[in-house]
Write an enzyme that holds these catalytic residues in place. Structure first.
Site, PDB file in Angstrom:
ATOM      1  N   HIS A  74       1.096  -1.095  -0.070  1.00  0.00           N
ATOM      2  CA  HIS A  74      -0.309   0.306  -0.007  1.00  0.00           C
ATOM      3  C   HIS A  74       0.592   1.506   0.029  1.00  0.00           C
ATOM      4  O   HIS A  74       1.513   1.367   1.189  1.00  0.00           O
ATOM      5  CB  HIS A  74      -1.064   0.449   1.297  1.00  0.00           C
ATOM      6  CG  HIS A  74      -2.096  -1.018   1.358  1.00  0.00           C
ATOM      7  ND1 HIS A  74      -2.607  -1.718   1.880  1.00  0.00           N
ATOM      8  CD2 HIS A  74      -2.481  -1.633  -0.710  1.00  0.00           C
ATOM      9  CE1 HIS A  74      -3.033  -2.616   2.192  1.00  0.00           C
ATOM     10  NE2 HIS A  74      -3.888  -2.500   0.096  1.00  0.00           N
TER      11      HIS A  74
ATOM     12  N   GLU B  43       2.102   3.611   2.819  1.00  0.00           N
ATOM     13  CA  GLU B  43       2.569   3.192   3.664  1.00  0.00           C
ATOM     14  C   GLU B  43       3.796   3.407   3.989  1.00  0.00           C
ATOM     15  O   GLU B  43       4.295   2.254   4.015  1.00  0.00           O
ATOM     16  CB  GLU B  43       1.673   1.523   4.346  1.00  0.00           C
ATOM     17  CG  GLU B  43       0.073   1.788   4.765  1.00  0.00           C
ATOM     18  CD  GLU B  43      -0.553   0.135   4.853  1.00  0.00           C
ATOM     19  OE1 GLU B  43      -2.363   0.927   4.110  1.00  0.00           O
ATOM     20  OE2 GLU B  43      -0.113  -0.575   4.279  1.00  0.00           O
TER      21      GLU B  43
ATOM     22  N   HIS C 126       2.234  -3.606   6.655  1.00  0.00           N
ATOM     23  CA  HIS C 126       1.505  -2.416   6.760  1.00  0.00           C
ATOM     24  C   HIS C 126       1.408  -1.688   7.830  1.00  0.00           C
ATOM     25  O   HIS C 126       1.774  -2.060   8.659  1.00  0.00           O
ATOM     26  CB  HIS C 126      -0.527  -3.510   6.605  1.00  0.00           C
ATOM     27  CG  HIS C 126      -0.275  -3.969   5.093  1.00  0.00           C
ATOM     28  ND1 HIS C 126      -1.232  -3.444   4.046  1.00  0.00           N
ATOM     29  CD2 HIS C 126       0.090  -5.171   5.275  1.00  0.00           C
ATOM     30  CE1 HIS C 126      -0.740  -4.546   3.300  1.00  0.00           C
ATOM     31  NE2 HIS C 126      -0.315  -5.202   4.126  1.00  0.00           N
TER      32      HIS C 126
ATOM     33  N   GLU D 168       0.381  -5.034  11.064  1.00  0.00           N
ATOM     34  CA  GLU D 168       0.052  -3.757  11.193  1.00  0.00           C
ATOM     35  C   GLU D 168       0.907  -2.730  11.878  1.00  0.00           C
ATOM     36  O   GLU D 168       0.753  -2.902  13.065  1.00  0.00           O
ATOM     37  CB  GLU D 168      -1.182  -3.381  11.415  1.00  0.00           C
ATOM     38  CG  GLU D 168      -2.116  -3.729  10.142  1.00  0.00           C
ATOM     39  CD  GLU D 168      -2.657  -3.671   9.063  1.00  0.00           C
ATOM     40  OE1 GLU D 168      -1.701  -2.026   9.065  1.00  0.00           O
ATOM     41  OE2 GLU D 168      -3.129  -3.781   8.194  1.00  0.00           O
TER      42      GLU D 168
END
Ligand code: LU0
Ligand code: CA
Ligand code: CA
Ligand code: ZN
Length: 311
Positions: A69, A72, A198, A271
């Site tokens: 992404h 990120e 992420h 994350e």
């Protein structure tokens, strides 16, 4: 380029130079290659780190992917920190040396360089997530496992979770999948573990994402228990919250589901920092947090590298 104050974040060119520098400085440990090209033609660089790096040795192989992404950017720094740690500290850190000598570590710092470069163009953050193919495909909905099956992605090209026109319609996911497919040697997949980094929310996530069920075809109770056990052990070291991916929300066509579902690879999503945020600012933490928030995952990475060998 990054906005003023955030120069410590690596652009695509700076990331590429960092990988080249690692190979130059540690030619016996680091080997740079490309798994293919992005939609706009940028090489998708992969660096292999191991002793006797030019030999394919019978050592468990572990893959780390970052920046699926675009916005990120802290994840690119995470992958570059891994490269730095496992090369520069090889000579002085016994833990690092033992892991590098007994594993083959693959690091892919930018899966989505086109999106990443677009997000910072003109020194202004755009909040961009997807690749730059048409209106953009979300790479993490484009993997060929239960693609588009379950309401975990969108068929609308304008959506931030647009799954693409077909599995692997994105050149970037296609290229990474080709590399993983190429690691099936003598009928068995050599890569045994994987983390996709992420941001944000500080979570350790494991498959499946496409279903709320803990067990499903290709994931029995024992395998689900192993995912959770290792996930919890990693989360215990970095203070992230461990949970099945779908406990967050349903996703289909995600990288973790493909890595496990197709190849049996112990595949997680991390994350990273921050845990919470208002709106888009969570994707753009100040550069000052990079050293702390990348090193924060060292012990978790070592847990996975050991688990990859059966520990
Ligand atoms: C790995 C999944 C479950 C979460 C991820 N969240 S993110 N990084 O896009 O905000 C995503 O939506 O792809
Ligand atoms: Ca080796
Ligand atoms: Ca090998
Ligand atoms: Zn993400």
């Amino acid at each position: 380029e990054f906005p003023p104050g955030d120069e410590a974040y690596h652009t695509y060119a700076e990331m590429t130079e960092a990988l080249r520098a690692a190979q130059r400085a540690y030619p016996g440990l680091a080997r740079l290659s490309s798994v293919g090209r992005s939609y706009e033609g940028r090489e998708l660089y992969l660096i292999k780190i191991s002793d006797n790096v030019d030999r394919d040795e019978a050592e468990p192989e572990v893959l780390f992917t970052c920046n699926q992404h675009a916005r990120e950017h802290l994840t690119t720094e995470m992958c570059l920190h891994l490269v730095q740690r496992f090369t520069a500290r090889y000579a002085t850190d016994a833990t690092v040396r033992q892991l590098v000598d007994s594993r083959e570590i693959y690091v892919l710092p930018q899966v989505n360089p086109d999106g990443s470069e677009y997000d910072i163009a003109g020194g202004r953050y755009k909040g961009w997530r997807k690749n730059r193919q048409g209106s953009g495909t979300d790479p993490n909905r484009n993997w060929d496992y239960r693609w588009g099956c379950c309401g975990g992605s969108s068929g609308n090209p304008r959506s931030d979770t647009y799954r693409g026109t077909a599995p692997f319609s994105a050149p970037e996911t296609r290229a990474v999948a080709n590399f993983v497919n190429s690691r099936v040697v003598g009928g068995s997949q050599q890569i045994t573990a994987h983390i996709d980094f992420h941001t944000y929310s500080e979570l350790v996530l494991w498959p499946y994402g496409y279903t709320y069920a803990d067990t499903a075809p290709g994931m029995n109770a024992e395998q689900a228990r192993r995912f959770a056990d290792i996930g919890r052990r990693m989360a215990a070291t970095n203070g992230y919250t461990p949970q099945q991916s779908s406990d967050l929300y349903i996703t289909d066509g995600s990288v973790n589901d493909w890595m496990w579902g197709v190849h049996g690879i112990l595949s997680y999503t991390f994350e990273m920092y921050p845990r919470t945020s208002s709106g888009l600012s969570g994707f753009y933490p100040p550069a000052s947090v990079i050293p702390r928030e990348t090193a924060r995952n060292d012990a978790a990475v070592d847990v996975l590298l050991r688990a990859a060998g059966g520990a």
